[in-house]
Design a protein around this motif. Structure first.
Motif, mmCIF file in Angstrom:
data_model
loop_
_atom_site.group_PDB
_atom_site.id
_atom_site.type_symbol
_atom_site.label_atom_id
_atom_site.label_comp_id
_atom_site.label_asym_id
_atom_site.label_seq_id
_atom_site.Cartn_x
_atom_site.Cartn_y
_atom_site.Cartn_z
ATOM 1 N N LYS A 548 19.153 -32.650 9.629
ATOM 2 C CA LYS A 548 19.899 -31.589 8.942
ATOM 3 C C LYS A 548 21.345 -31.528 9.400
ATOM 4 N N ARG A 549 21.625 -32.062 10.539
ATOM 5 C CA ARG A 549 22.997 -32.048 11.035
ATOM 6 C C ARG A 549 23.803 -33.097 10.274
ATOM 7 N N SER A 550 24.817 -32.665 9.590
ATOM 8 C CA SER A 550 25.650 -33.557 8.778
ATOM 9 C C SER A 550 26.514 -34.432 9.678
ATOM 10 N N VAL A 551 26.668 -35.712 9.252
ATOM 11 C CA VAL A 551 27.551 -36.610 10.012
ATOM 12 C C VAL A 551 28.987 -36.097 9.963
ATOM 13 N N LEU A 552 29.298 -35.263 8.962
ATOM 14 C CA LEU A 552 30.655 -34.733 8.844
ATOM 15 C C LEU A 552 30.991 -33.786 9.993
ATOM 16 N N GLY A 580 34.243 -44.843 -1.788
ATOM 17 C CA GLY A 580 35.180 -45.660 -1.030
ATOM 18 C C GLY A 580 36.253 -44.786 -0.390
ATOM 19 N N ILE A 581 37.104 -45.416 0.446
ATOM 20 C CA ILE A 581 38.162 -44.677 1.138
ATOM 21 C C ILE A 581 39.128 -44.057 0.139
ATOM 22 N N GLU A 582 39.493 -44.811 -0.906
ATOM 23 C CA GLU A 582 40.454 -44.310 -1.898
ATOM 24 C C GLU A 582 39.896 -43.099 -2.634
ATOM 25 N N ASP A 583 38.585 -43.156 -2.972
ATOM 26 C CA ASP A 583 37.964 -42.028 -3.677
ATOM 27 C C ASP A 583 37.939 -40.782 -2.802
ATOM 28 N N ILE A 584 37.624 -40.962 -1.539
ATOM 29 C CA ILE A 584 37.545 -39.816 -0.626
ATOM 30 C C ILE A 584 38.920 -39.181 -0.445
ATOM 31 N N ALA A 585 39.948 -40.043 -0.432
ATOM 32 C CA ALA A 585 41.302 -39.544 -0.190
ATOM 33 C C ALA A 585 41.848 -38.745 -1.360
ATOM 34 N N THR A 586 41.201 -38.793 -2.529
ATOM 35 C CA THR A 586 41.670 -38.027 -3.698
ATOM 36 C C THR A 586 41.322 -36.542 -3.582
ATOM 37 N N VAL A 587 40.451 -36.177 -2.654
ATOM 38 C CA VAL A 587 40.059 -34.774 -2.472
ATOM 39 C C VAL A 587 41.199 -34.032 -1.786
ATOM 40 N N ASP A 588 41.496 -32.833 -2.274
ATOM 41 C CA ASP A 588 42.589 -32.047 -1.698
ATOM 42 C C ASP A 588 42.358 -31.814 -0.205
ATOM 43 N N GLY A 589 43.387 -32.032 0.568
ATOM 44 C CA GLY A 589 43.335 -31.789 2.008
ATOM 45 C C GLY A 589 42.816 -32.956 2.813
ATOM 46 N N SER A 591 43.478 -36.644 3.986
ATOM 47 C CA SER A 591 44.464 -37.726 4.053
ATOM 48 C C SER A 591 43.749 -39.074 4.078
ATOM 49 N N THR A 592 44.561 -40.146 3.897
ATOM 50 C CA THR A 592 43.972 -41.499 3.925
ATOM 51 C C THR A 592 43.347 -41.791 5.287
ATOM 52 N N ARG A 593 44.023 -41.368 6.360
ATOM 53 C CA ARG A 593 43.481 -41.613 7.708
ATOM 54 C C ARG A 593 42.158 -40.868 7.919
ATOM 55 N N LEU A 594 42.103 -39.623 7.400
ATOM 56 C CA LEU A 594 40.877 -38.851 7.532
ATOM 57 C C LEU A 594 39.779 -39.436 6.652
ATOM 58 N N ALA A 595 40.160 -39.950 5.483
ATOM 59 C CA ALA A 595 39.189 -40.587 4.590
ATOM 60 C C ALA A 595 38.581 -41.823 5.253
ATOM 61 N N GLU A 596 39.423 -42.560 6.027
ATOM 62 C CA GLU A 596 38.915 -43.741 6.740
ATOM 63 C C GLU A 596 37.870 -43.329 7.789
ATOM 64 N N LYS A 597 38.128 -42.212 8.481
ATOM 65 C CA LYS A 597 37.168 -41.737 9.485
ATOM 66 C C LYS A 597 35.842 -41.339 8.835
ATOM 67 N N GLN A 600 33.991 -44.488 7.850
ATOM 68 C CA GLN A 600 33.434 -45.161 9.026
ATOM 69 C C GLN A 600 32.222 -44.412 9.569
ATOM 70 N N ALA A 601 32.205 -43.076 9.411
ATOM 71 C CA ALA A 601 31.054 -42.298 9.885
ATOM 72 C C ALA A 601 29.776 -42.690 9.147
ATOM 73 N N PHE A 602 29.918 -43.091 7.867
ATOM 74 C CA PHE A 602 28.752 -43.495 7.082
ATOM 75 C C PHE A 602 28.439 -44.981 7.224
ATOM 76 N N HIS A 603 29.464 -45.810 7.398
ATOM 77 C CA HIS A 603 29.259 -47.259 7.327
ATOM 78 C C HIS A 603 29.553 -47.995 8.629
ATOM 79 N N GLY A 604 30.075 -47.294 9.625
ATOM 80 C CA GLY A 604 30.409 -47.945 10.875
ATOM 81 C C GLY A 604 31.777 -48.594 10.794
ATOM 82 N N THR A 605 32.322 -48.990 11.958
ATOM 83 C CA THR A 605 33.633 -49.619 12.019
ATOM 84 C C THR A 605 33.516 -51.098 11.728
ATOM 85 N N GLU A 606 34.303 -51.586 10.795
ATOM 86 C CA GLU A 606 34.245 -53.013 10.450
ATOM 87 C C GLU A 606 35.163 -53.800 11.375
#
Length: 606
Positions: A548-552, A580-589, A591-597, A600-606
């Motif tokens: 139940k604990r969200s990865v977010l 994807g990172i670009e899709d996540i970054a379209t949400v208000d508030g 940023s691209t750097r936060l979208a990358e994090k 990575q929380a869902f898919h791991g660091t490549e």
């Protein structure tokens, strides 16, 4: 042999002697109906046919087809023979005491470093025996108490001889580790002597010795040693307050009877060397229609022959033939034994307490479920126990593919589940899916706590599993110095169907298989299923809490509002995990750097 014709009692009585002896009444199939003793055989046997008596006697007399007699020299000899025959033949119309087991003792071995242990059976080994105790539980409680007061070993000789380092008992200050030479024989034997004095009731001598040692250590400025003696003295005084019977110094049994609704309870309290060793209760069969004195007469005659006798027995009611019983038991003891029914002062108070205990136990038996009693009694018989188990524990393991493993421990007593004593253990630091390691960790944690004083040992420990799990459990208990607990492995049968369970015991080569309709098996199934339910519930709670604990929640910069916004935009966690990172970054508030994090929380660091 069978007897089809009516019994000609008139002809038989003409041939009967007036001497003392024992008579056996037989039915038409040659089965024993009743065994009795008489000072005058002709007069006693005639009385059955000359007066109507109660309904029970009328029913019995109507079935008599033969009477066999044994003439004895004295009435006391007839009494002993009568009770031996009752024990052996178990006649239908006699009052029967369903207890002919040997009583447990505390055994102090004759080794270089003596071992103190639980013992039941013929006392043939070298060493000293203390008791008898009323039950195995009383012995285990006393051994546990002694281990806290005097750190003398209780481990088996095979375990003791193969140690290369001190075990857990040394670490928790329950043993001085003579196995690896951490104590001199002189110091060790001093503790052994204190145990002997304590068990002989000479507690004052023990305390005096400890006081002298404490003062000597204090004079030598060995303050830690003096403090240890001080704590030992304090513990012994507390035990003394709890165990001693005021005004008593010798051996005494207190026997009380209560009767209600056709059943009877006999309570026996054991006083040895002034120490109250506890009590035991009995429910004689065939008590309906009998008065308390008659029940006690039958009880005393069947219970005491062959046992170690005290010097005096206090009785709640005057038994039939009290003088005869006193004479016979005195002959057995080789000294005078007194049966007393009207004590005064402190003894009267103790007799009143024993009588109250008998009344309470009988009420509980009458109020309790007869099915529960039957299940315990049949389990006792199936496992060959000396007495019905009063406390049982069962362990089970639950996980999903090795994830979030939880072990459960459920506890049952004579009334059923004791949920206040249930425990769960979150299992970590093992190979996922290793049930043996999980069971070992749970058992070690559970019984380390019990040996440290957080609870009491069970009579039976059920393990959900076969020989492998049973061997693991046995090794853990051996390492912890836990003795006197019967281990039983409960494994599903070949087809894993209910009713096909196999019970594994350490000393048995083949599993015990009970009938599918056996009340004992139903009890084992109930305990096993409860452990399984409790383990699964705990595992699901632990797993669901993690899931139940969200990865977010673990990502810096993502608060509650941004989490809600992300889940709304992508329709939940599953949609967000595919973005994807670009899709996540379209949400208000975001940023691209936060979208990358987030990505990575869902898919791991490549």
């Amino acid at each position: 042999m069978s007897y089809k014709t009516e019994f000609d009692y008139k002809a038989f009585l003409k041939t009967l002697t007036h001497r003392p002896g024992v008579y056996r009444m037989l039915d038409q199939e040659g089965k024993i109906l009743y065994v009795g003793k008489a000072k005058d055989l002709r007069r006693r046997v005639s009385s059955y046919f000359q007066r109507a008596g109660n309904k029970r006697i009328q029913t019995m007399v109507a079935q008599i087809r033969d009477i066999q007699i044994v003439v004895t020299h004295t009435e006391a000899e007839a009494l002993l023979l009568e009770n031996n025959l009752i024990k052996e033949l178990k006649p239908r119309y006699n009052i029967l005491l369903r207890d002919d087991k040997s009583y447990p003792y505390i055994y102090l071995s004759d080794d270089e470093f003596p071992r103190i242990s639980f013992y039941r059976g013929a006392r043939k080994g070298k060493g000293r025996y203390f008791g008898p105790y009323p039950s195995g539980g009383a012995v285990r409680e006393t051994l546990y108490l002694l281990q806290k007061l005097f750190p003398v070993r209780q481990c088996e000789n095979s375990y003791y001889s193969n140690r290369s380092r001190a075990c857990l008992q040394y670490q928790i200050k329950r043993c001085t580790a003579p196995c690896v030479g951490l104590v001199s024989r002189e110091d060790y034997m001093r503790d052994v002597q204190d145990i002997v004095l304590f068990l002989e009731g000479k507690t004052h001598d023990v305390v005096d010795g400890l006081v002298a040692r404490m003062e000597s250590a204090s004079a030598d400025l060995a303050f830690e040693e003096a403090a240890r003696y001080r704590d030992q003295i304090d513990a012994i005084r507390k035990v003394q307050e709890r165990q001693y019977v005021s005004g008593e110094k010798g051996d005494l049994d207190i026997v009380a009877c209560a009767r209600a609704e056709g059943q009877a309870c006999v309570q026996v309290f054991f006083i040895r060397q002034g120490r109250n060793l506890g009590n035991r209760q009995f429910f004689p069969k065939g008590a309906r229609g009998r008065v308390e004195g008659e029940i006690l007469s039958a009880f005393l005659g069947q219970y005491y022959p062959g046992r170690q006798l005290p010097t005096e027995i206090l009785l709640s009611h005057k038994p039939e033939d009290r003088e005869l019983l006193q004479e016979a038991l005195s002959q057995q003891a080789g000294r005078k034994l007194v049966l007393r029914t009207a004590p005064r002062g402190e003894r009267a108070r103790w007799l009143k307490m024993a009588r109250q205990n008998a009344e309470i136990a009988l009420k509980a038996r009458l109020a309790g479920s007869s099915n529960a009693r039957l299940r315990l009694e049949t389990l006792q018989e199936a496992l060959g126990l000396e007495e019905p188990p009063s406390r049982m524990e069962c362990f089970d393991i639950s996980h999903t593919g090795g994830e979030r493993t939880v072990a459960s421990c459920v506890v049952f007593n004579a009334e059923g589940p004791l949920k206040s004593d249930y425990r769960r253990f979150n299992i970590d630091a093992i190979t996922p899916g290793d049930d043996y390691a999980a069971m070992a960790q749970a058992l070690r944690r559970r019984y380390t706590r019990i040996m440290s004083g957080e609870g009491r040992l069970p009579d039976i420990l059920f393990i959900d599993g076969g020989r492998g799990q049973l061997s693991t459990a046995a090794q853990i208990l051996e390492d912890l110095g836990v003795h006197g607990v019967l281990l039983v492995g409960v494994a599903k049968g070949p087809e894993r169907r209910a009713g096909m369970e196999q019970l594994f015991l350490l000393e048995h080569q083949h599993p015990l298989i009970l009938d599918a309709h056996s009340p004992a098996l139903h009890l084992v199934q109930h305990i096993r299923d409860e452990a399984h339910r409790f383990a699964i519930t705990g595992h699901r709670q632990r797993r669901n809490k993690a899931r139940k604990r969200s990865v977010l929640e673990d990502i810096p910069g993502i608060g509650q509002k941004r989490r809600q916004q992300l889940l709304k935009q992508f329709g939940g966690m599953q949609g967000l995990s595919r973005a994807g990172i670009e899709d996540i970054a379209t949400v208000d508030g975001i940023s691209t750097r936060l979208a990358e994090k987030i990505y990575q929380a869902f898919h791991g660091t490549e």
